[in-house]
Design an enzyme around this catalytic site. Sequence first.
Site, PDB file in Angstrom:
ATOM      1  N   GLU B  50       0.906  -1.172  -0.021  1.00  0.00           N
ATOM      2  CA  GLU B  50      -0.148  -0.043   0.095  1.00  0.00           C
ATOM      3  C   GLU B  50       0.877   1.297   0.023  1.00  0.00           C
ATOM      4  O   GLU B  50       1.614   1.323   0.883  1.00  0.00           O
ATOM      5  CB  GLU B  50      -0.804  -0.081   1.278  1.00  0.00           C
ATOM      6  CG  GLU B  50      -2.222  -0.861   0.955  1.00  0.00           C
ATOM      7  CD  GLU B  50      -2.936  -0.799   2.136  1.00  0.00           C
ATOM      8  OE1 GLU B  50      -3.850  -1.787   2.632  1.00  0.00           O
ATOM      9  OE2 GLU B  50      -2.966   0.218   3.053  1.00  0.00           O
ATOM     10  N   ASP B  61      -6.622   9.714  10.034  1.00  0.00           N
ATOM     11  CA  ASP B  61      -5.081   8.998  10.333  1.00  0.00           C
ATOM     12  C   ASP B  61      -4.517   9.725  11.742  1.00  0.00           C
ATOM     13  O   ASP B  61      -4.935  10.791  12.065  1.00  0.00           O
ATOM     14  CB  ASP B  61      -4.009   9.525   9.193  1.00  0.00           C
ATOM     15  CG  ASP B  61      -3.940   8.624   8.049  1.00  0.00           C
ATOM     16  OD1 ASP B  61      -4.065   7.320   8.282  1.00  0.00           O
ATOM     17  OD2 ASP B  61      -4.312   9.017   6.994  1.00  0.00           O
TER      18      ASP B  61
END
Lengths: 406, 279
Positions: B50, B61
């Site tokens: 990824e 995040d």
Amino acid sequence: MNEPLKPNSFRSGPDEDGLFGIFGGRFVAETLMPLILELQEAWEWAKGDAGFRAELEHLNAHYTGRPSPLYFAERLTEELGGAKIYFKRDELNHTGSHKINNCLGQILLARKMGKTRIIAETGAGQHGVASATLAARFGLPCVIYMGATDVERQAPNVFRMRLLGAEVKPVSAGHGTLKDAMNEALRDWVTNVDSTYYMIGTAAGPHPYPELVREFQSVIGREAREQIMAAEGKLPDMLVAAVGGGSNAIGLFHPFLDDPDVAMVGVEAGGKGLEGEEHCASLTAGRPGVLHGNRTYLLQDDDGQIKEGHSISAGLDYPGIGPEHSWLKESGRVEYVPILDREAVDAFQLLTRTEGIIPALEPAHALAEVVKRAPTMGRDKIIVMNLCGRGDKDVQSVANYLGMEV
Amino acid sequence: MTARMDTRFADLKAEGRPALVTYFMGGDPDYETALAIMKALPGAGADVIELGMPFSDPMADGPAIQKAGRRALDGGQTLEKTLLMAKAFRENDDETPIVLMGYYNPIHSFGVERFLDAALDAGIDGLIVVDLPPEMDVELCNPAVEKGINFIRLATPTTDDKRLPAVLANTSGFVYYVSMTGITGSAIVDTDKVEAAVKRIKGHTDLPICVGFGVKTAEHARIIGRAADGVVVGTAIVNQIAGSLDADGRASADTVESVATMVRGLASGIAAARLAQAG
């Protein structure tokens, strides 16, 4: 000929996907999506429920102090020598700004949804204070995310929030302003999705926030409409309001959008000038993008990274704008213009001395535009400006700007 | 769809072990180092890569990945450079699937059509775009699928059985199950609940299920890997990179190797997942 097309309305949005033209939508993480849909259900219920409306109206009248007056600023009108200037005085509301209109509606929704904890973001602190106030009134714990820079420049509001029992969490990511506070509030929400209601402070974010915030703020325009008809027997020629996220402006504008003879001007923070980076004029100097749940005009670089804005007014210091404003700009219905820090401070001083009203720096931007427009209009013309907040919180910022000691 | 993803998961199934999916941020701490890390990952045991696309406002995040994105952007990383990086990686590796992960605005700004063409040209196999739920499929998911790029959806603990079909409808490649309601890098999960959720999702789809958020150690990878078809590790790798930097935030001689060592450890955990189950 076929049937004529239905008359175009500027008041019918958003559509069922939450779109105003191409703007708006629901650009959120999957974790939040079920909650957004649940909020939409609660909102649909609230729109049709007489009991909800009655409770909101009761609190608006007895807690906030609505209707706010529509005040004819006689001395300022004389001073500027043109159009008659009226102020919609939402700075007289409990907590000192229009923000409480929205918070009242939202906290009733939160209660309906069974949420037990309130979070909010704040820039100038006005929305934070309104959120903390209602969390206290309804007995719910409340966490306010506020950029570290704003915590510093809006110290009196931080203290007020703490007095009201809210926890103020300074956010130091980015430049520590409203956008960063909103990111952090979203991170809290995604983590505490079961218990928590996110009380967004402006007419932005994922659908249905832009619509519901607009509806709760539209009390401003509905009252202004009745009040100006009572005072002058006709609609105003022009509405002027400051736009940061744009909630006070959409609240004033929306009930008039289908009156073609009422011109509307939204005033953005031009900061230190649009030629540099230090401004927050997303509509004038930005381009469409996706942030905080909606597609709208944003200040961004060539790579789609969001820029930090600047304004002397913490409440306008946001690099985006509510999606309905983006649509109203593109459709040409509303004109958007920038006002510089310097012009806003001049207007702040002018109003203080001519009318004995200390405005917040946000409506001081709107006033600076009124100062430009009124003299160019006939004495039979009428301007209604949203005086959406009072300036006690900004005394220190203005003193700093003017190099004066408090 | 690009064949690399399906081939990789079919091979792993035959091998009888889950996939190790490794996340890192494109351009962290600089382009050259990030490319060297990317090249080292397959040899260290990563089965799927990824590749993070940095964004100024990463709402989903935690602090570690926020800082990684900031380092990358400060180092001059752009979406264009992230695509270039994938293309450079493909020169020596045509088998490891690459999934781009990030937020929509840089893609929106780049232009969806132009982005998809560039992604295909760079050998990208899938996209994970955090702020595009199924309700917004018309934006990027549908055009991506038409071009043959997998659109990998996040399913979360709030995605109930009623909603799951909508989430799975246009998903391909694999399903990314977010182990908790929260942001990346939060504390480790209740593994029993994760196992139950993986089983629940498997009742709705034949796609591989990879589990991420909160997987930090080889031991976590081993436990999560018992039920899942893949284990995603992101924040722990990003922290490893951060810890290897010098006082000025620049890559040190040790940066690439320390990441590789860590990934080898995770791979050993993955290899033990099904053995433990058998034993």
